[in-house]
Motif scaffolding. Structure first.
Motif, mmCIF file in Angstrom:
data_model
loop_
_atom_site.group_PDB
_atom_site.id
_atom_site.type_symbol
_atom_site.label_atom_id
_atom_site.label_comp_id
_atom_site.label_asym_id
_atom_site.label_seq_id
_atom_site.Cartn_x
_atom_site.Cartn_y
_atom_site.Cartn_z
ATOM 1 N N ALA A 1 -1.378 -11.378 -8.238
ATOM 2 C CA ALA A 1 -1.488 -10.557 -7.244
ATOM 3 C C ALA A 1 -0.129 -9.815 -7.353
ATOM 4 C CB ALA A 1 -1.854 -11.058 -5.782
ATOM 5 N N PHE A 2 1.089 -10.779 -7.210
ATOM 6 C CA PHE A 2 2.085 -9.995 -7.465
ATOM 7 C C PHE A 2 2.386 -8.975 -8.481
ATOM 8 C CE2 PHE A 2 3.833 -13.998 -5.419
ATOM 9 C CZ PHE A 2 3.938 -13.417 -3.904
ATOM 10 N N ILE A 3 1.935 -9.338 -9.841
ATOM 11 C CA ILE A 3 1.804 -8.588 -10.968
ATOM 12 C C ILE A 3 1.208 -7.354 -10.832
ATOM 13 C CG2 ILE A 3 1.735 -8.537 -13.309
ATOM 14 C CD1 ILE A 3 2.803 -11.342 -13.452
ATOM 15 N N MET A 4 0.012 -7.556 -10.175
ATOM 16 C CA MET A 4 -1.110 -6.435 -10.304
ATOM 17 C C MET A 4 -0.384 -5.432 -9.218
ATOM 18 S SD MET A 4 -4.622 -8.518 -10.247
ATOM 19 C CE MET A 4 -5.746 -7.028 -9.846
ATOM 20 N N PHE B 1 -8.691 4.301 -10.911
ATOM 21 C CA PHE B 1 -8.656 2.980 -11.727
ATOM 22 C C PHE B 1 -10.218 2.578 -11.581
ATOM 23 C CE2 PHE B 1 -8.865 -1.536 -10.636
ATOM 24 C CZ PHE B 1 -8.390 -2.153 -11.861
ATOM 25 N N ALA B 2 -10.783 2.304 -12.940
ATOM 26 C CA ALA B 2 -12.162 2.162 -12.845
ATOM 27 C C ALA B 2 -12.357 1.072 -14.177
ATOM 28 C CB ALA B 2 -12.809 3.530 -13.281
ATOM 29 N N THR C 1 0.388 0.261 -8.694
ATOM 30 C CA THR C 1 1.242 1.463 -7.581
ATOM 31 C C THR C 1 1.618 2.484 -8.494
ATOM 32 O OG1 THR C 1 2.066 -0.626 -6.456
ATOM 33 C CG2 THR C 1 3.035 1.360 -6.382
ATOM 34 N N PRO C 2 1.997 2.297 -9.760
ATOM 35 C CA PRO C 2 1.946 3.724 -10.565
ATOM 36 C C PRO C 2 0.807 4.742 -10.610
ATOM 37 C CG PRO C 2 2.994 1.748 -11.778
ATOM 38 C CD PRO C 2 1.931 1.275 -10.602
ATOM 39 N N GLY C 3 -0.103 3.925 -10.497
ATOM 40 C CA GLY C 3 -1.318 5.105 -10.527
ATOM 41 C C GLY C 3 -1.234 6.050 -9.215
ATOM 42 N N PHE C 4 -0.609 5.651 -8.073
ATOM 43 C CA PHE C 4 -0.577 6.669 -6.856
ATOM 44 C C PHE C 4 0.814 7.636 -7.258
ATOM 45 C CE2 PHE C 4 -2.493 2.817 -4.878
ATOM 46 C CZ PHE C 4 -3.481 3.517 -4.189
ATOM 47 N N TYR C 5 1.864 6.840 -7.642
ATOM 48 C CA TYR C 5 3.101 7.866 -7.944
ATOM 49 C C TYR C 5 2.880 8.740 -9.292
ATOM 50 C CZ TYR C 5 5.140 3.999 -5.216
ATOM 51 O OH TYR C 5 5.528 3.185 -4.217
ATOM 52 N N VAL D 1 -3.072 -6.084 -3.058
ATOM 53 C CA VAL D 1 -3.837 -5.758 -4.336
ATOM 54 C C VAL D 1 -5.234 -5.141 -4.097
ATOM 55 C CG1 VAL D 1 -4.800 -6.676 -6.488
ATOM 56 C CG2 VAL D 1 -2.507 -7.217 -6.043
ATOM 57 N N GLY D 2 -5.894 -5.945 -3.064
ATOM 58 C CA GLY D 2 -7.275 -5.713 -2.703
ATOM 59 C C GLY D 2 -7.187 -4.135 -2.215
ATOM 60 N N MET D 3 -6.432 -3.836 -1.419
ATOM 61 C CA MET D 3 -6.349 -2.194 -0.765
ATOM 62 C C MET D 3 -6.165 -1.426 -1.799
ATOM 63 S SD MET D 3 -5.136 -3.071 3.142
ATOM 64 C CE MET D 3 -3.628 -3.946 2.709
ATOM 65 N N LEU D 4 -4.899 -1.783 -2.667
ATOM 66 C CA LEU D 4 -4.642 -0.769 -3.650
ATOM 67 C C LEU D 4 -5.777 -0.573 -4.696
ATOM 68 C CD1 LEU D 4 -0.859 -2.068 -4.448
ATOM 69 C CD2 LEU D 4 -1.407 -0.140 -3.028
ATOM 70 N N ALA D 5 -6.360 -1.463 -4.954
ATOM 71 C CA ALA D 5 -7.486 -1.264 -6.303
ATOM 72 C C ALA D 5 -8.502 -0.622 -5.346
ATOM 73 C CB ALA D 5 -8.032 -2.660 -6.689
ATOM 74 N N THR D 6 -9.004 -0.751 -4.437
ATOM 75 C CA THR D 6 -10.000 -0.177 -3.684
ATOM 76 C C THR D 6 -9.793 1.450 -3.352
ATOM 77 O OG1 THR D 6 -10.672 -2.085 -2.360
ATOM 78 C CG2 THR D 6 -11.479 0.139 -1.521
ATOM 79 N N VAL D 7 -8.514 1.703 -2.893
ATOM 80 C CA VAL D 7 -8.333 3.164 -2.797
ATOM 81 C C VAL D 7 -8.433 3.925 -4.280
ATOM 82 C CG1 VAL D 7 -6.622 4.916 -2.062
ATOM 83 C CG2 VAL D 7 -7.031 2.780 -0.710
#
Length: 515
Positions: free
Chosen positions: A361-364, A433-434, A369-373, A420-426
């Motif tokens: 999870a730490f690495i994911m 992210f697909a 996160t770069p997907g948002f930035y 990680v769960g919240m980042l991936a969901t958004v």
């Protein structure tokens, strides 16, 4: 991207290995006690800034803006923007440093609230933090210059400069042990000196690359206002892991003397794969995703995200399972010398297993996160980060009494999984992210291979390597190295048997050149 990933990862690996050597020396010379705890409090603050700025918020904010100017407006416009940013950053941090030196007793009281205000550990921590605090100016300025080099696709020198931190740290310990006879103060001075060296090397490198940055009177231009608007939320969004570790440090200050040292040394082992894979993925992924986003290439961006996730978890999953299976043997081999006794080994191994639960999870977080930035969104990771920090704090308060030194690491691990769960969901809802069915299947088979490797490792260690603290140092390292090599070979064999990766495929990917 693969070539850059390996370049950054290789230099980061060297830095982490040298950092491990530095920590081994500190453990052997100082031990796990109140003095070590005070030094770790002093080292935590500059290290937090190093991770936040060198691998996080500033890189995520500055690099896309600089890259856009370099490609759209030309070299001179990008150089002027970088110079303005450097002048503003250094000026602001100098003011912050002066205020920090004056207010250091209050800062220490917040970071180590369990030390009280009149104890020996508290006084030593205040003194050491005043020595290390100027490092934040130097490392943040170095991070900006490194961001310029990364945007110009000069990843090697930017990653190599951070090796100086650990080389100077090792030298400082030797000076403290054999010359000044004050290891912790010599090490604190070494932290600040390393900042001078890192900035000097990077500043020289960026001028050689043709980007002659200059210092001047800071001006609040429209570009600077735009960068500050993005930077403030990105600071929390990309620094959740470090902020959670700081929460762990604060809570650990309320535990018995030595607890903070056990948690720190466990975290350092856990940071070896996290720093190598997470930093490499985050650093090399952001420019690529930014380019795809700017060109409207959604499918290519999704493919890049999936490929980065697969590459990182290919190595992260066996690292996670291996750390949990061999935690006592790893800690005994790395730190079980000098003043670091068998009880310290046992407690540190327990903390390491708690941290290892959250390693994927730490690495994911670094991958997602770069997907948002890349799409200019720095606010969403902040909102998610605040939730993760709140959950981590709540879990710390619940777990630190019944689980003692295992409570803070486990709280951080569980908070990272939620993050990680919240980042991936958004990201999935936005179409950024697909993950495909094939990717999910491959990840499941990777996990099965890693678990099979862990069962083998644990069985061999349990039956053939009991009580390693009584072994000679060379025997410990040799036995552990042989077991890790055998476990790694088994993991690769399982991957090949399950059709995930053959040796020919792996070599082909490593040799493939960037288009």
């Amino acid at each position: 991207m693969i070539k850059n990933f390996l370049t950054v990862g290789g230099w980061t690996m060297l830095s982490r290995v040298l950092g491990l050597v530095r920590d081994q020396l500190m453990a052997a010379v100082v031990g796990a006690n109140g003095v070590q705890d005070a030094y770790l409090i002093a080292a935590r603050l500059p290290n937090m800034f190093r991770s936040l700025f060198g691998e996080g918020a500033f890189n995520a904010t500055f690099v896309p803006m600089f890259t856009a100017r370099l490609e759209r407006d030309g070299h001179e416009n990008a150089r002027q923007f970088a110079s303005e940013a450097l002048s503003a950053l250094v000026s602001w941090l100098l003011v912050l440093t002066v205020l920090g030196e004056i207010c250091m007793p209050w800062i220490t009281r917040v970071m180590a609230s369990g030390y009280g205000v009149n104890g020996q550990r508290f006084d030593l921590a205040v003194s050491l933090m005043r020595i290390t605090f100027p490092y934040l100016v130097l490392i943040c300025a170095a991070a900006l210059v490194a961001g310029v080099l990364n945007a110009m696709h000069r990843f090697a020198i930017a990653a190599a400069a951070y090796v100086a931190f650990n080389i100077i740290g090792i030298t400082s310990i030797a000076v403290g042990a054999w010359i000044t006879h004050d290891v912790v103060r010599a090490s604190a001075v070494g932290i600040t000196i390393s900042g001078v060296v890192q900035f000097s090397v990077l500043f020289w490198a960026v001028r050689r690359a043709g980007m002659k940055l200059t210092f001047g009177i800071p001006r609040l231009t429209s570009a600077m206002r735009d960068m500050l608007r993005r930077f403030a939320p990105a600071l929390v969004g990309s620094g959740v892991t470090q902020l959670n570790l700081t929460v762990d440090t604060t809570i650990a200050s309320w535990l018995p003397a030595g607890s903070l040292s056990w948690i720190y040394f466990a975290d350092r082992v856990n940071q070896l794969p996290l720093g190598v894979l997470g930093a490499a993925a985050g650093t090399t992924l952001l420019p690529v995703l930014t380019r795809h986003a700017a060109n409207g290439e959604r499918a290519e961006g999704q493919q890049t995200h999936n490929r980065a996730l697969e590459y990182t978890l290919l190595l992260t999953l066996p690292a996670c399972c291996g750390l949990m299976a061999l935690a006592p043997e790893i800690i005994a081999s790395l730190f079980g010398y000098g003043r670091f006794d068998a009880h310290d080994v046992t407690c540190t191994a327990q903390a390491l297993r708690a941290y290892a639960i959250g390693l994927p999870a730490f690495i994911m977080v670094k991958v997602l996160t770069p997907g948002f930035y890349a799409h200019g969104d720095t606010r969403t990771p902040v909102r998610i980060g605040f939730v993760a920090i709140a959950v981590n704090l709540a879990l710390n308060l619940v777990l630190y009494r019944p689980l003692a030194h295992m409570g803070p690491p486990l709280a951080s691990a569980l908070a990272a999984v939620l993050n990680v769960g919240m980042l991936a969901t958004v990201l999935h809802r936005r179409g950024v992210f697909a993950p495909t069915r094939l990717l999910i299947k491959r990840l499941a088979l990777m996990l099965a291979s890693a678990l099979g490797m862990a069962v083998f490792s644990y069985g061999v260690a349990h039956w053939l390597m009991p009580d390693m603290t009584q072994w000679h140092a060379a025997m410990r390292v040799s036995a552990l190295g042989a077991l890790i090599a055998a476990s790694g070979a088994l993991y690769l064999g399982l991957l090949a048997a399950l059709g995930i990766a053959s040796p020919r495929t792996v070599l082909g990917r490593l040799r493939r050149r960037r288009p």
